[in-house]
Design an enzyme around this catalytic site. Structure first.
Site, PDB file in Angstrom:
ATOM      1  N   HIS A 144      -9.906  15.649 -42.288  1.00  0.00           N
ATOM      2  CA  HIS A 144      -8.665  16.233 -42.837  1.00  0.00           C
ATOM      3  C   HIS A 144      -7.562  15.183 -42.974  1.00  0.00           C
ATOM      4  O   HIS A 144      -6.381  15.511 -43.031  1.00  0.00           O
ATOM      5  CB  HIS A 144      -8.205  17.388 -41.943  1.00  0.00           C
ATOM      6  CG  HIS A 144      -9.263  18.427 -41.767  1.00  0.00           C
ATOM      7  ND1 HIS A 144      -9.690  19.258 -42.781  1.00  0.00           N
ATOM      8  CD2 HIS A 144     -10.027  18.730 -40.678  1.00  0.00           C
ATOM      9  CE1 HIS A 144     -10.660  20.052 -42.329  1.00  0.00           C
ATOM     10  NE2 HIS A 144     -10.887  19.758 -41.066  1.00  0.00           N
ATOM     11  N   TRP A 178       0.902   6.622   4.959  1.00  0.00           N
ATOM     12  CA  TRP A 178       1.139   7.337   3.696  1.00  0.00           C
ATOM     13  C   TRP A 178       0.695   8.748   3.999  1.00  0.00           C
ATOM     14  O   TRP A 178      -0.480   9.064   4.028  1.00  0.00           O
ATOM     15  CB  TRP A 178       0.291   6.718   2.575  1.00  0.00           C
ATOM     16  CG  TRP A 178       0.471   7.393   1.256  1.00  0.00           C
ATOM     17  CD1 TRP A 178      -0.160   8.508   0.799  1.00  0.00           C
ATOM     18  CD2 TRP A 178       1.361   7.009   0.195  1.00  0.00           C
ATOM     19  NE1 TRP A 178       0.262   8.824  -0.461  1.00  0.00           N
ATOM     20  CE2 TRP A 178       1.205   7.945  -0.859  1.00  0.00           C
ATOM     21  CE3 TRP A 178       2.264   5.974   0.029  1.00  0.00           C
ATOM     22  CZ2 TRP A 178       1.921   7.873  -2.048  1.00  0.00           C
ATOM     23  CZ3 TRP A 178       2.983   5.897  -1.156  1.00  0.00           C
ATOM     24  CH2 TRP A 178       2.812   6.837  -2.180  1.00  0.00           C
ATOM     25  N   GLU A 213      -5.960   9.551 -23.420  1.00  0.00           N
ATOM     26  CA  GLU A 213      -5.598   8.630 -22.339  1.00  0.00           C
ATOM     27  C   GLU A 213      -6.020   7.199 -22.674  1.00  0.00           C
ATOM     28  O   GLU A 213      -5.263   6.245 -22.454  1.00  0.00           O
ATOM     29  CB  GLU A 213      -6.233   9.073 -21.016  1.00  0.00           C
ATOM     30  CG  GLU A 213      -5.949   8.186 -19.826  1.00  0.00           C
ATOM     31  CD  GLU A 213      -4.468   7.995 -19.505  1.00  0.00           C
ATOM     32  OE1 GLU A 213      -4.156   7.086 -18.724  1.00  0.00           O
ATOM     33  OE2 GLU A 213      -3.629   8.720 -20.078  1.00  0.00           O
ATOM     34  N   ARG A 233       0.840  -1.205   0.000  1.00  0.00           N
ATOM     35  CA  ARG A 233       0.000   0.000   0.000  1.00  0.00           C
ATOM     36  C   ARG A 233       0.872   1.251   0.000  1.00  0.00           C
ATOM     37  O   ARG A 233       0.385   2.354  -0.190  1.00  0.00           O
ATOM     38  CB  ARG A 233      -0.913   0.019   1.224  1.00  0.00           C
ATOM     39  CG  ARG A 233      -1.936  -1.093   1.239  1.00  0.00           C
ATOM     40  CD  ARG A 233      -2.653  -1.144   2.593  1.00  0.00           C
ATOM     41  NE  ARG A 233      -3.584  -0.059   2.749  1.00  0.00           N
ATOM     42  CZ  ARG A 233      -4.873  -0.126   2.360  1.00  0.00           C
ATOM     43  NH1 ARG A 233      -5.304  -1.226   1.784  1.00  0.00           N
ATOM     44  NH2 ARG A 233      -5.677   0.876   2.522  1.00  0.00           N
ATOM     45  N   GLY A 257      -7.105   7.056   6.219  1.00  0.00           N
ATOM     46  CA  GLY A 257      -8.061   7.960   5.573  1.00  0.00           C
ATOM     47  C   GLY A 257      -7.879   9.397   6.009  1.00  0.00           C
ATOM     48  O   GLY A 257      -6.800   9.790   6.440  1.00  0.00           O
TER      49      GLY A 257
END
Ligand code: AGP
Length: 618
Positions: A514, A83, A491, A27, A110
């Site tokens: 085009h 994190w 993307e 993680r 969180g």
């Protein structure tokens, strides 16, 4: 996306907890810690860096008298990999966090949205904080509500919290009790014989038990060695499924998915939620105080310049539409490898945004340094704390997607788009180009995006698999779009190229006549992003143009756009939102299309050929 583990049982749990953290390393994290309760005392050891640092800190603990940790006899404890989102990467900010007397300890994964007001309130009542984190609030809230019943105190604290989180608490007076709560962020129970686990993901305890009990949003978990009870926020008991997990070690690391890319596609709702939640603390304003850029200066800005590479560049393109449309300020875009050699004209009235999930992409870093040398204010939009980009920029806006292992960026892309929407709304507020009522409407819609992303993954996957089955042997994919749909096409084509190796091109639909229209024949799958936008009717005429050449048109449309379904061969619908917000949803079926096409070709989607996750070479 932090990792949390809690244990209560009869076995000494220090090493069990740290082993659980090792299973959550995927993680990603920048610091870790463990708290153990023994003889009525909670002791903890925390360390910056990887788990080896935590292990050596634990060994060192023996030397400085932290008995419980040193002797490792404790049979109840909490552990955490962090994190960082709120507060720097320091030992003080690492979890577990305690209350004023270290009687309550908590670990949290969180974001607590209303942490500032709660901190002010608690501080005014005399609570002393030892970290900069939003999470520590929870320990003090429980302390404030504690009158001998930990479960009641956790319930009371839970009622005051707002945000996107899950946490587990323990109290020095209760050596056989852990209490957890879930609000959006994952939390799962591991049921053992005379012992139980609470964790943010199954791998944390899979070596100890395969029996898991689900925890839903709003649930409170009361756990002892003998079992786990789940209640609602008011205390009403709830029935929760108990399943037997059959995953092997490798699947466990991928959260039960067969690849990291699929795990990360499914982590997008969380990634978007964590990226926006606490930047939208109010209903009518965006808090980007971390940018250290005044509203006055934002109001005087001459131009925004976005530099990036690959998928990050595509996120910037979506951001351009949002910023120009909402904040009415010109936005210049450039791929970083071109920008840095273009001798660009820049100055102090320019805001330059360098978008780089890794924070280490050489071309983007060089472009940011050049912009800084030329006096522009440089913001790094990155996903990695402590990365080079955070040092090369004047200020940093973090996406909060957690570690992304799959080379093909997915959750960092949708998080970047969410961050660009925050920037666009913040600039519109500072420049007063949108009515407060309109800003409030858009903020309300943004807060629904995590759920809508989840809904899009679930509602489109089956149809996308069918499209992949009918086209995976194709020689060429063409993606067509206009306006804010074009970056989504770019993307989609990049993902298809990256992981399926099928030549794919994305084109502004108005440009078809085009030249590129010559490429079309009956076998060409044409993916058309026809989600709501000011030019949808134009897109529809391009779709008709393409169909007239016999190509098979797969359209991505906004719920309720029957006119698209009447025009295309097949239509994949995504939930309705304001047109500017559509790209964060419309890209999901394109990620899934590339993914399932590559899987049908039996390709390694996590580590495609010739590609690296971070491009540090120029
Ligand atoms: C995207 O799937 C690719 N991995 C690649 O294009 C990537 O977006 C590009 O290298 C930029 O990386 P960055 O965001 O880490 O700077």
């Amino acid at each position: 996306m932090c990792g949390i583990v809690g244990y209560v049982g009869s076995r000494p749990c220090r090493d069990l907890l740290i082993a659980g953290l090792e299973k959550l390393e995927y993680r990603g994290y920048d610091s870790a810690g463990v708290s153990l309760l023994d003889n009525g005392r909670i002791e903890s050891v925390r360390a910056v860096g990887n788990l080896a640092n935590l292990r050596s800190a634990v060994e060192a603990a023996a030397g400085n008298g932290t008995v419980a940790v040193a002797e490792a006899e404790a049979t109840i404890g909490l552990a955490h990999t962090r994190w960082a989102t709120h507060g720097r990467v320091t030992e003080e900010n690492a979890h577990p966090h305690g209350d004023c007397s270290d009687s309550v300890h908590i670990v949290l994964n969180g974001i607590v949205e209303n942490h500032s007001e709660l901190r002010r309130e608690l501080a005014s009542e005399g609570h002393i904080f030892s970290s900069e984190t939003d999470a520590e609030i929870v320990a003090h809230l429980i302390e404030r509500n504690y009158e001998g019943d930990l479960t009641a105190a956790v319930r009371a604290a839970f009622a005051e919290l707002r945000g996107h989180y899950s946490f587990v608490a323990m109290h020095a007076d209760h050596p056989e009790l852990l209490v957890g709560a879930r609000q959006e962020c994952p939390l799962i129970i591991g049921l053992g014989e005379g012992e139980n686990f609470l964790a943010s993901a199954i791998p944390a305890f899979l070596n100890e038990t395969r029996r898991v009990m689900q925890v839903e949003n709003g649930d409170i978990v009361v756990m002892t060695p003998d079992g786990a009870t789940v209640t609602d926020a008011a205390g009403g008991e709830l029935d929760r499924e108990v399943d037997e997990v059959t995953w092997d070690e490798e699947a466990a690391e991928k959260g039960g998915y067969s690849t990291f890319m699929m795990k990360e596609i499914h982590e997008q709702p969380d990634a978007v939620a964590e990226t926006i939640t606490d930047r939208l603390p109010n209903v009518d304003s965006v808090d980007l105080s971390e940018l250290d850029f005044t509203n006055e200066r934002a109001a005087k800005l001459r131009r925004v310049v976005i530099v990036a590479c690959g998928t990050s560049y595509h996120a910037g393109l979506v951001g351009r539409y949002a910023i120009e449309h909402w904040a009415r300020i010109p936005v210049e875009m450039d791929v970083a490898s071109e920008f840095r050699y273009r001798d660009p004209v820049l100055g102090p009235d320019d805001l330059v945004i360098g978008i780089t999930q890794s924070g280490e992409t050489a071309d983007t870093l060089a472009a940011m340094r050049l912009a800084r040398e030329r006096g522009a204010h440089v913001v790094a939009l990155t996903n990695v704390m402590g990365s080079q980009a955070t040092r090369d920029a004047n200020s940093v806006l973090f996406t909060r997607a957690g570690l992304e292992i799959g080379v093909a960026a997915t959750k960092t892309f949708t998080s970047q788009i969410a961050a660009m929407y925050l920037l666009g709304l913040w600039l519109a507020e500072a420049r007063e180009t949108l009515e407060p009522k309109r800003i409030a409407e858009l903020i309300a819609e943004m807060k629904s995006l995590p759920h809508l992303v989840e809904e899009t993954i679930e509602s489109t996957e089956a149809q996308v698999r069918a499209v992949a089955r009918s086209h995976f042997e194709g020689r060429f994919f063409l993606y067509l779009g206009r306006n804010i749909g074009l970056p989504v096409c770019l993307e989609g084509a990049l993902k298809m190229k990256e992981i399926s190796y099928i030549p794919s091109d994305a084109y502004a639909a108005g440009e078809m006549k085009h030249g590129p229209i010559a490429l079309l024949d009956e076998s060409t799958p044409v993916v058309c992003v026809a989600s709501d936008s000011p030019v949808l009717d134009k897109v529809l005429s391009n779709v008709a143009e393409v169909r007239a050449r016999g190509a098979d048109v797969i359209a991505i449309a906004t719920d309720g756009s029957d006119e698209v379904a009447e025009t295309a061969d097949q239509t994949i619908f995504v939930p309705r939102t304001d047109w500017v917000l559509q790209p964060i949803l419309a890209v999901v079926p394109l990620q899934l299309l590339a993914y399932h096409t590559a899987r049908l070709l039996d390709l390694n989607v996590d580590q495609p050929r010739n590609l690296a996750k971070t491009v540090t070479v120029e």
